[in-house]
Design a protein around this motif. Structure first.
Motif, mmCIF file in Angstrom:
data_model
loop_
_atom_site.group_PDB
_atom_site.id
_atom_site.type_symbol
_atom_site.label_atom_id
_atom_site.label_comp_id
_atom_site.label_asym_id
_atom_site.label_seq_id
_atom_site.Cartn_x
_atom_site.Cartn_y
_atom_site.Cartn_z
ATOM 1 N N GLY A 1 5.673 11.454 3.989
ATOM 2 C CA GLY A 1 5.138 9.841 3.807
ATOM 3 C C GLY A 1 5.680 9.356 2.652
ATOM 4 N N MET A 2 5.814 8.109 2.516
ATOM 5 C CA MET A 2 6.196 7.278 1.347
ATOM 6 C C MET A 2 5.254 6.895 0.303
ATOM 7 N N VAL A 3 5.598 7.106 -1.032
ATOM 8 C CA VAL A 3 4.671 6.573 -1.849
ATOM 9 C C VAL A 3 5.403 5.891 -2.952
ATOM 10 N N GLY A 4 5.177 4.468 -3.011
ATOM 11 C CA GLY A 4 5.727 3.480 -3.598
ATOM 12 C C GLY A 4 5.097 3.032 -4.935
ATOM 13 N N GLN A 5 5.751 2.126 -5.946
ATOM 14 C CA GLN A 5 4.941 1.844 -7.110
ATOM 15 C C GLN A 5 5.665 0.343 -7.379
ATOM 16 N N SER A 6 4.845 -0.529 -7.435
ATOM 17 C CA SER A 6 5.403 -1.905 -7.777
ATOM 18 C C SER A 6 5.007 -1.779 -9.427
ATOM 19 N N PHE A 7 5.804 -2.376 -10.289
ATOM 20 C CA PHE A 7 5.570 -2.216 -11.815
ATOM 21 C C PHE A 7 6.066 -3.492 -12.525
ATOM 22 N N ASP A 8 5.647 -3.783 -13.609
ATOM 23 C CA ASP A 8 6.091 -4.851 -14.488
ATOM 24 C C ASP A 8 7.130 -4.515 -15.326
ATOM 25 N N HIS A 9 8.125 -4.982 -15.040
ATOM 26 C CA HIS A 9 9.647 -4.848 -15.799
ATOM 27 C C HIS A 9 9.549 -4.890 -17.322
ATOM 28 N N ARG A 10 8.311 -5.999 -17.773
ATOM 29 C CA ARG A 10 8.435 -6.155 -19.217
ATOM 30 C C ARG A 10 7.558 -4.894 -19.836
ATOM 31 N N ALA A 11 6.941 -4.069 -19.302
ATOM 32 C CA ALA A 11 6.294 -2.929 -19.599
ATOM 33 C C ALA A 11 7.031 -1.852 -19.859
#
Length: 449
Positions: free
Chosen positions: A412-422
């Motif tokens: 299965g897929m595990v994804g992450q959205s992240f803040d590019h400023r961090a």
């Protein structure tokens, strides 16, 4: 002696609440601990109990109205003290100068009312005067804040009502009034005496008018509307980046299949994949502290513990994210029970404001619906959110010392959205790679020892 009933603080980010219903009417006797009223915020709906006994002498905020945190919504007992509370009297209101129409078509705003005496413990003062009827022009309803803004700024309520009605709206809200305030003055406005034109801030985008369609109209509840507003703001202000990685859950499934029946019998909790993913996330977050953090626009606050937010769907009527505190201190069975408890509290309306505060990382799980991958919106001020999707049996290439071969594996897929400023993409990718390794190679049976 009278006791003021205040709108309670239901979480560190909650600024106001809407009273849905009163369980007691004015003049009724109230005992300490009685359910007094029910409130709804953008995060939770809950009943508020009385902290005092006596007669409910005054209800200041009626059902359906919104009050700021700390505002006085009712008074219990002490009718003489309640009656003696300083208010603006009718003669004072009559003596106040009325709003005179200006040459540009807008009335000159009336002077703000003189503040009344307040308790130093109140965060917000209740309005000192009435700002008109809730039923406005063209049959549209005006929210309390909209009525106040219209009265204090001398706006044409009928003109605002025409704009809202043309856009398909059914009520005039604060946003509609502020859009009218931001609108440019008419072209025939009088000269400003050489002071230069008054530059108004750009108006908020107006809602798109919807042509009449066969069918029905569904009114959004407060949780849905506030969730949408918050997510829209996060999407517009945070530079989102999304990454995903495929995970082999075969090792996890071997342990889960062996333990799920006994775990259910002992705890009453179903052993799903989510606690395994949550436990692996907590371990990986300790190695990648910038992911487990909050961002205020200029600096990154690294958290010393993992307070894990779990996104919970409320039967497609809204989304809430209660927090499992100190999740990194829990074993896999402990996480499974804590997550199940918060999900049950969310769906039965038992969450409190504290259940939403202090989150440092969140997980959104859509796997039960069969999705391939999901790119979630970050729950600010957090800097990242993990998504998990459907786990399916697929043919996969397996590397062994004897060579590579194709075998059925649960993936299965595990994804992450992240803040590019961090942090950058390489840091996020390294975190996901470590998460994958933990899920695929950890001795999960030892978690139950």
């Amino acid at each position: 002696m009278s006791t003021q009933v205040l709108m309670p603080q239901l979480g560190e980010t909650v600024a106001e609440g809407k009273i849905l219903t009163w369980f007691k009417s004015e003049g009724a006797e109230v005992r300490e601990g009685d359910n007094l009223f029910e409130i709804e915020t953008d995060k939770v709906t809950m009943e508020v109990q009385s902290t005092a006994a006596g007669k409910l002498s005054s209800i200041r905020v009626q059902a359906g109205e919104v009050a700021k945190v700390g505002a006085v919504v009712a008074v219990i007992g002490g009718e003489r003290e309640a009656a003696a509370t300083p208010r603006i009297s009718a003669p004072q209101r009559a003596a106040a100068p009325s709003a005179a129409p200006a040459a540009n078509g807008r009335a000159t705003p009336s002077p703000a009312p003189v503040p009344t005496m307040r308790s130093p413990f109140e965060e917000v003062a209740t309005p000192a005067e009435s700002f008109g009827n809730a039923k406005g022009p063209l049959g549209l309803r005006l929210t309390p804040l909209a009525r106040r803004l219209i009265a204090q700024n001398g706006l044409d309520a009928e003109a605002i009502a025409r704009q809202v009605s043309a856009a398909g709206g059914s009520k005039i809200s604060e946003k509609d009034v502020r859009a009218a305030l931001a609108a440019p003055a008419p072209a025939d406005a009088p000269d400003t005496g050489g002071a230069g034109p008054v530059v108004s801030p750009p108006a908020s985008p107006k809602p798109v008018a919807i042509a009449p369609l066969p069918g029905s109209v569904m009114q959004l509840n407060t949780i849905r509307k506030r969730t949408g507003e918050r997510l829209a703001q996060n999407w517009q202000t945070i530079p989102h980046v999304f990454q995903a990685i495929e995970v082999d859950y075969t090792v996890v499934e071997t342990v889960r299949a062996a333990r799920k029946a006994s775990f259910k019998a002992e705890t009453g909790v179903s052993l799903t994949y989510l606690p395994f993913i949550a436990r692996a996330s907590c371990i990986a977050l300790k190695e990648f502290p910038q992911v487990n953090a909050q961002f205020d626009g200029s600096q990154l606050a690294l958290a010393s513990e993992v307070n894990l937010g779990i996104a919970v769907d409320l039967s497609h009527n809204g989304l809430v994210v209660p927090v499992v505190r100190s999740a990194d201190d829990l074993t896999l069975p402990g996480l499974a029970k804590a997550i199940a408890r918060q999900i049950d509290n969310a769906r039965t309306g038992k969450l409190t404001g504290d259940d939403f505060a202090g989150g440092t990382y969140s997980i959104s799980n859509n796997g039960a619906f069969g999705t391939a991958f999901t790119a979630p919106i970050i729950n600010a001020p957090q800097v990242a959110i993990l998504s998990t999707d459907a786990i399916r049996l697929k043919p996969a290439v397996v590397e062994t010392e004897q060579g590579a071969f194709v075998a059925p594996r649960l993936t299965g897929m595990v994804g992450q959205s992240f803040d590019h400023r961090a942090f950058d993409g390489a840091y996020s990718a390294a975190f996901l790679s470590r998460l994958k390794a933990i899920l695929e190679t950890r001795d999960w049976a030892a978690e139950f020892a």
